[in-house]
Motif scaffolding. Structure first.
Motif, PDB file in Angstrom:
ATOM      1  N   GLU A 138       0.813  -1.221   0.000  1.00  0.00           N
ATOM      2  CA  GLU A 138       0.000   0.000   0.000  1.00  0.00           C
ATOM      3  C   GLU A 138       0.842   1.266   0.000  1.00  0.00           C
ATOM      4  O   GLU A 138       0.462   2.256  -0.609  1.00  0.00           O
ATOM      5  N   ASN A 139       1.976   1.270   0.716  1.00  0.00           N
ATOM      6  CA  ASN A 139       2.761   2.501   0.812  1.00  0.00           C
ATOM      7  C   ASN A 139       4.060   2.465   0.016  1.00  0.00           C
ATOM      8  O   ASN A 139       4.897   3.343   0.156  1.00  0.00           O
TER       9      ASN A 139
ATOM     10  N   CYS B 239       4.453   2.995  -3.109  1.00  0.00           N
ATOM     11  CA  CYS B 239       4.469   4.162  -3.996  1.00  0.00           C
ATOM     12  C   CYS B 239       3.109   4.848  -3.942  1.00  0.00           C
ATOM     13  O   CYS B 239       2.095   4.239  -3.579  1.00  0.00           O
ATOM     14  N   LEU B 240       3.112   6.104  -4.309  1.00  0.00           N
ATOM     15  CA  LEU B 240       1.882   6.888  -4.258  1.00  0.00           C
ATOM     16  C   LEU B 240       0.826   6.336  -5.214  1.00  0.00           C
ATOM     17  O   LEU B 240      -0.357   6.360  -4.906  1.00  0.00           O
ATOM     18  N   GLY B 241       1.253   5.810  -6.344  1.00  0.00           N
ATOM     19  CA  GLY B 241       0.304   5.222  -7.292  1.00  0.00           C
ATOM     20  C   GLY B 241      -0.477   4.077  -6.678  1.00  0.00           C
ATOM     21  O   GLY B 241      -1.702   3.986  -6.847  1.00  0.00           O
ATOM     22  N   ASN B 242       0.203   3.174  -5.955  1.00  0.00           N
ATOM     23  CA  ASN B 242      -0.487   2.068  -5.264  1.00  0.00           C
ATOM     24  C   ASN B 242      -1.478   2.616  -4.247  1.00  0.00           C
ATOM     25  O   ASN B 242      -2.628   2.178  -4.173  1.00  0.00           O
ATOM     26  N   GLU B 243      -1.003   3.560  -3.456  1.00  0.00           N
ATOM     27  CA  GLU B 243      -1.843   4.119  -2.394  1.00  0.00           C
ATOM     28  C   GLU B 243      -3.077   4.799  -2.989  1.00  0.00           C
ATOM     29  O   GLU B 243      -4.200   4.591  -2.523  1.00  0.00           O
ATOM     30  N   MET B 244      -2.884   5.578  -4.043  1.00  0.00           N
ATOM     31  CA  MET B 244      -4.021   6.256  -4.683  1.00  0.00           C
ATOM     32  C   MET B 244      -5.029   5.249  -5.222  1.00  0.00           C
ATOM     33  O   MET B 244      -6.235   5.418  -5.035  1.00  0.00           O
ATOM     34  N   LYS B 245      -4.557   4.207  -5.895  1.00  0.00           N
ATOM     35  CA  LYS B 245      -5.461   3.204  -6.486  1.00  0.00           C
ATOM     36  C   LYS B 245      -6.310   2.556  -5.396  1.00  0.00           C
ATOM     37  O   LYS B 245      -7.522   2.408  -5.535  1.00  0.00           O
TER      38      LYS B 245
END
Length: 187
Positions: A92-93, A95-101
């Motif tokens: 989840e953390n 990268c920001l892309g993972n977190e945003m998704k």
């Protein structure tokens, strides 16, 4: 749970009931509900499910959200902490892309589960994490998140926020420092 009970117009209202001297009036919906911080994707799944049930039971016209996401992937408290970041990395953390998704998916789940309320997102300290990351230019040094950071930087220059393009129709950011009152209460 603390609720604000006020004796007004010869009655006290609590959740969906108004108590007078001689009767109880049940309302079909509440004017508003204020939730605790969600901190997606770090939420307690059981508590979130119970919150959805609560929203659907009491049918608030508006549901206020604070700290909708954690944004741990870009948290300024962890800048320059290589060992801490390596020991605490999760999918989840990472990268920001993972977190945003993940956050967007959970917002859409909440929207579908509670489609009769209008969610209002209040600018909170975790939203400021994103703004600080962009404003200080930290995204340029963040090789994992630099490209997404550059895109978000342009969006923020145009007055958009991190989740704006991804929000369901019943989710809206409240403009920063704008008043939002329901029944004469500032929310």
């Amino acid at each position: 749970v603390t609720r604000n009970l006020i004796f007004k117009n010869d009655c006290i209202c609590d959740l969906n009931k108004c108590y007078t001297v001689d009767k109880v009036i049940v309302k079909k919906e509440l004017p508003a509900m204020i939730l605790g911080d969600l901190h997606l994707p770090d939420e307690d799944k059981y508590a979130l499910k119970k919150t959805e049930d609560f929203i659907n039971t009491y049918n608030p016209k508006y549901t206020m959200l604070h700290d909708i996401a954690s944004w741990n992937s870009i948290c300024h408290h962890n800048f320059g902490k290589a060992l801490f970041n390596a020991q605490n990395i999760t999918f989840e953390n990472a990268c920001l892309g993972n977190e945003m998704k993940i956050v967007v998916d959970k917002i859409w789940d909440l929207s579908r589960a509670c489609h009769n309320t209008e969610f209002k997102i209040v600018n909170s300290n975790h939203d400021a994490f994103v703004e600080k990351w962009l404003d200080t230019g930290e995204f340029v040094k963040d090789k994992t998140n630099a490209r997404l950071g550059a895109e978000l930087f342009m969006d923020y220059c145009d007055g958009k926020r991190i989740l704006d393009p991804h929000l369901p129709s019943n989710f809206k950011y409240l403009p920063k420092n704008e008043s939002f009152k329901v029944c004469d209460f500032e929310l």
